[in-house]
Design an enzyme around this catalytic site. Structure first.
Site, PDB file in Angstrom:
ATOM      1  N   HIS A   1      54.560  24.636  23.237  1.00 64.18           N
ATOM      2  CA  HIS A   1      54.603  24.713  21.775  1.00 64.18           C
ATOM      3  C   HIS A   1      53.297  24.247  21.128  1.00 64.18           C
ATOM      4  CE1 HIS A   1      55.962  20.373  21.866  1.00 64.18           C
ATOM      5  NE2 HIS A   1      55.236  20.332  20.769  1.00 64.18           N
TER       6      HIS A   1
ATOM      7  N   SER B   1      52.306  15.313  21.828  1.00 68.80           N
ATOM      8  CA  SER B   1      52.855  16.463  22.548  1.00 68.80           C
ATOM      9  C   SER B   1      51.893  16.967  23.604  1.00 68.80           C
ATOM     10  CB  SER B   1      53.135  17.610  21.573  1.00 68.80           C
ATOM     11  OG  SER B   1      54.500  17.879  21.487  1.00 68.80           O
TER      12      SER B   1
ATOM     13  N   ASP C   1      58.896  24.266  28.355  1.00 68.68           N
ATOM     14  CA  ASP C   1      57.881  23.985  27.344  1.00 68.68           C
ATOM     15  C   ASP C   1      56.583  23.496  27.981  1.00 68.68           C
ATOM     16  OD1 ASP C   1      56.738  23.856  24.869  1.00 68.68           O
ATOM     17  OD2 ASP C   1      57.754  22.027  24.232  1.00 68.68           O
TER      18      ASP C   1
END
Length: 504
Positions: free
Chosen positions: A140, A242, A170
């Protein structure tokens, strides 16, 4: 915030990993003398209740941590410049970053003049896994980006290309043209214990390189993905972390920081890192093939509950129960609905999630040994696995709907399934069973979630075609001293097993 689980969407430094699980090339063998970055005196540190400092560990691994800068062009927007759910929206809107290309004549909700293409920038994290420039991050972080730039701790910037991505976990694998980069290695996430110290590195909320520490709060967490195996930590993780690394005290990456649970968008001490043992396998496939190639068994399964275990005469609720076997590898090998898979490829199966993970990592096209419990006895079978990505969306789908009524058993009003009713429900020709007309709200059937429209096709692992068949199975269970009876239920095309109490 709009969702409970907030993806971490800001710039994070990325730690370079030596991926021990990857095939060893001649170049990698030549570089073997260059050991991955590790923390010193780790054995002594583990003896301490609390480390004196994390400074040595941070100093060793931080040169491998990088920032990921991405750019995307949004073509002729008709709504907000950053659509809901995009990796660009939350970063700018929720944390006060300036909106890109904001002009005096533009609507403040947009990135400039309405209807005009706009360029947006966003930040993320990743970590290098080899000295020649392979970098791991979250999918993402880079999804939808037109360009990706890696910024290293020494200030160097290099363009990156996408080697491959996996939305299921992911994870994305990137590559920059470089050599002799500092890197770190994956550790064994299965050996991480609740209470172990961990270190997260990144660039939370765009504030620059930052380190946070905490402990492993839990293991084996699942959020929404089929292959989820998250390490939960109370190390401070925010947007910007992230794709960044979660280190153990040996300086090995045991997780990829991916999500947080937060009511306000900031860290409240509940962060989730995808376990390195999952990530390592995905990265190996992305590096070798540019895509994932997961094993496919071809069964529908469910967890073996204590009630189901008791109804089958099992000592413990372990294994995965097969609810349906459409055409595929399992059917070809002789696996049947009602079997309990207890071992796969030489490993004991704990539950349905354990089986899914092991099948996904098994080699495609090669025979694997599978042990099932059938009628209380073990059966040894061999299965040649297919590829999950090829088979997805091809499984047969049976649908079920409401029925009529002509009997009352186990707190349910039941109707024998006729060809007319089967056709109305969209079920196959020749299907036998009992349609649930109504359920007593005080019954065990209601407690277990049965409802009108369910179709009972088996009881005690034997077919039932009439109410008298079901009553006979109930009597047999009681005579055997069992407290429950196992039923196969079909609802909306999905078969599942339910153990109902037969105690009078």
């Amino acid at each position: 915030m709009r969702t409970r689980f907030d993806r971490i969407l800001a710039s994070v430094s990325v730690a370079a990993l030596t991926l021990g699980a990857l095939p060893v090339t001649a170049q990698e063998a030549a570089n073997a003398a260059d050991a991955p970055l590790t923390a010193p005196d780790t054995a002594a540190r583990r003896q301490q209740v609390m480390p004196d400092s994390f400074a040595d560990l941070v100093e060793k691994v931080s040169p491998a941590v990088v920032n990921i800068n991405t750019t995307a062009v949004i073509e002729q927007p008709t709504g907000p410049a950053f659509p809901e759910g995009s990796p660009f929206s939350d970063l700018f809107r929720d944390f006060g970053f300036p909106m890109p290309n904001q002009g005096p004549g533009g609507d403040p909700r947009f990135g400039g003049q309405q209807g005009q293409p706009q360029r947006a920038n966003a930040l993320g994290s990743g970590f290098v896994i080899s000295d020649d420039g392979y970098i791991v991050t979250n999918n993402h972080v880079i999804e939808g980006a037109d360009s990706i730039e890696i910024e290293f701790r020494d200030g160097a910037r290099r363009a990156a290309k996408v080697v491959g991505t996996d939305k299921q976990t992911d994870i994305a694998l990137l590559k920059v043209e470089a050599k002799d980069l500092p890197y770190v290695g994956f550790g064994d996430s299965d050996s991480a214990r609740v209470g172990d110290w961990v270190l997260a590195l990144g660039n939370p909320l765009g504030q620059g390189f930052s380190a946070s520490t905490g402990i492993v709060s839990a293991r084996g967490r699942a959020l929404t993905g089929t292959y989820d195996d998250f390490i939960q930590t109370d190390a401070s993780i925010n947007r910007g972390n992230s794709g960044g690394p979660l280190f153990n005290m040996d300086g090995k990456v045991i997780g990829v920081n991916t999500a947080i649970l937060s009511p306000n968008g900031g860290s409240i001490g509940i962060g989730f890192s995808m376990a390195s043992n999952v990530v390592g396998n995905v990265v190996q496939q992305l590096r070798e093939f540019g895509e994932t190639r997961r094993g496919w068994l071809g069964v529908k399964i469910q967890r073996v509950t204590p009630e189901i275990a008791e109804s089958l005469g099992l000592d413990a609720g372990k294994g995965a129960m097969v609810t349906d076997v459409p055409e595929g590898p399992a059917a070809n090998a002789g696996i049947r609905a009602g079997d309990v898979i207890t071992r796969f490829a030489g490993n004991d199966i704990v539950d349905d999630r354990d089986l899914v993970a092991r099948v996904a990592q098994a080699p495609i096209g090669e025979e694997v040994d599978v042990t099932v419990l059938r009628n209380g006895k073990p059966e040894e079978l061999k299965v040649s696995l297919g590829r999950r990505e090829t088979a997805e969306g091809t499984a047969s789908d049976n649908t079920a709907g409401p029925g009529d009524s002509d009997g009352d058993t186990l707190g349910m009003q039941l109707q024998t399934l006729t060809p007319e009713i089967a056709a109305e429900l969209g079920m196959g020709d020749g299907q036998e069973g009992l349609v649930v007309r109504a359920v007593d709200p005080t019954s065990d059937a209601a407690d277990k979630g049965l409802s009108p429209g369910d179709v009972i096709t088996e009881a005690g692992q034997q077919p039932v075609a009439s109410v008298s068949d079901l009553e006979a199975r109930v009597a047999e269970a009681r005579d055997a001293g069992r407290k429950s009876l196992l039923l196969m239920i079909r609802r909306g095309g999905e078969p599942r097993f339910v153990a109902l109490s037969v105690e009078e």
